[in-house]
Motif scaffolding. Sequence first.
Motif, PDB file in Angstrom:
ATOM      1  N   PHE A  89       1.238  -1.058  -0.217  1.00 33.12           N
ATOM      2  CA  PHE A  89       0.344  -0.599   0.601  1.00 33.12           C
ATOM      3  C   PHE A  89       1.181   1.530   0.307  1.00 33.12           C
ATOM      4  N   PRO A  90       0.189   2.257  -0.387  1.00 32.88           N
ATOM      5  CA  PRO A  90       1.221   3.654  -0.175  1.00 32.88           C
ATOM      6  C   PRO A  90       1.129   4.071   0.986  1.00 32.88           C
ATOM      7  N   THR A  91       2.041   4.801   1.404  1.00 34.45           N
ATOM      8  CA  THR A  91       1.783   5.488   2.864  1.00 34.45           C
ATOM      9  C   THR A  91      -0.026   6.227   2.754  1.00 34.45           C
ATOM     10  N   PRO A  92      -0.315   6.111   3.840  1.00 32.34           N
ATOM     11  CA  PRO A  92      -1.854   7.071   3.728  1.00 32.34           C
ATOM     12  C   PRO A  92      -1.178   9.087   3.770  1.00 32.34           C
ATOM     13  N   GLU A  93      -2.197   9.336   2.961  1.00 34.95           N
ATOM     14  CA  GLU A  93      -1.831   9.965   2.305  1.00 34.95           C
ATOM     15  C   GLU A  93      -1.603  11.431   3.139  1.00 34.95           C
ATOM     16  N   HIS A  94      -2.619  11.288   4.776  1.00 34.39           N
ATOM     17  CA  HIS A  94      -2.295  12.751   5.571  1.00 34.39           C
ATOM     18  C   HIS A  94      -0.654  12.480   6.333  1.00 34.39           C
ATOM     19  N   TYR A 151       1.893   1.289   9.425  1.00 33.96           N
ATOM     20  CA  TYR A 151       1.070   2.025   8.817  1.00 33.96           C
ATOM     21  C   TYR A 151       2.058   2.220   7.425  1.00 33.96           C
ATOM     22  N   ALA A 152       2.242   0.475   6.589  1.00 35.97           N
ATOM     23  CA  ALA A 152       3.265   0.388   4.851  1.00 35.97           C
ATOM     24  C   ALA A 152       4.193   2.043   5.154  1.00 35.97           C
TER      25      ALA A 152
END
Length: 399
Positions: free
Chosen positions: A46-51, A243-244
């Motif tokens: 997964f990409p690291t979450p946007e926030h 958190y990827a």
Amino acid sequence: MSQAIPISAMAAGVKPSATLAAAAKARALKAEGIHVYDFSVGEPDFPTPEHIQQAAIAAMKAGHTHYTAANGLLELRQAVARWYQRYHGLRYGPDQVLISNGAKHSIHNVLAATVGPGDEVLIPSPYWVSYSDLVEMTGAKYVLLETSWHRGFKITPAQLQAAITPRTRLLMLNSPCNPTGMVYSRGELEALADVVVRTGITVMSDEIYEHLVYGGVRTTCFVTLRPELVEQTITVSGVSKSYAMTGWRIGWALGPMHVIKAMGNIQSQETSSPCSISQYAALAALEGDQECVEAMRQEFEARRDLVCERLTRMPGIQLQPPDGAFYAFFRVADHFGRTFGGRLVTDSVTFCQAALEAAHVNLVPGAFFGAEGFARLSFAASRAELTAGLDALERWLRS
Ligand code: PMP
Ligand code: GLU
């Protein structure tokens, strides 16, 4: 006349990380234009979450591009302490937290600060590839505690007690476990904790997969089990898996202040501070909405179910579904002695080589984790990729 630069005894004894080497092999094939189903390295796709990404950008724009305190930003150390209070009711001050360049670096710091030549370190086996080399780098000796597949890859209190000698300094615990996915129950850990308290050994508890558990299984934070353990335990974790954030390189250790200080001294000489921008990103991860962790966990659980369902139907494969982490660790020994495409499979290394060459499926041999006869598949890959890769693996095994 020029002479080759001599390599130190320490460096000569270090092998490259087997999981990272397996990933590099797949990259080399990919560079040749071959599609590889790469289930080797354990890192969320997964990409690291946007926030979290936005927090890193904001940190750069705000000028947080300098060294931080060598032991990590005070705000982040406080956030880590708060996090353990919230989830586990623990009371650690910021001076009992060290932020490092990934949990691997935290483990190195724990070992460098607590063991050396003449000391013994106990490692339940199968174990994550880096544990043994990280111990050897300190000059200490590692002692493997063998477990069996039939008993769920768990050590027993009697086995732990019997392995402890006057030279034993440290036990490296890892639940949920890489590579097996095993998770100790609270009762099992309590029984181990009693041996630890009675004998006074130190525990490094690597809990980096604590939020990635499936089927309603619960994890236990080891240090919470007995009051004495606060003085005997160093807990290690980080943001890579939950958190990827593998590439950001942020991990931490919590423990008695004098140990954390000694680890911090080593770190201040080795690397100055961890990356400032990554620390602000990790702060956003810990302080922000935790919904992203649960969303990724649910997807991992669906992948686990898919992978286990497929693998158990394949000829000569046996597995127990993992309760945590994101690895399927399955027995392949029934295939030893078979010839696939002209290659004789005799052990887990030749099995994985043959799988890569013939099916383009990249697995990690169990031998690298101290478990000959097994192979590890990381299901930190999309369901489409897993399905296609498992199709290829099954076709090859039936060939
Ligand atoms: N411990 C275990 C059991 C792991 O699988 C990993 C993953 N590489 C680590 C520690 C280290 O993670 P990182 O250095 O990315 O924080
Ligand atoms: N822990 C991961 C794995 O076992 C990452 C690779 C590594 O750091 O060795 O694949």
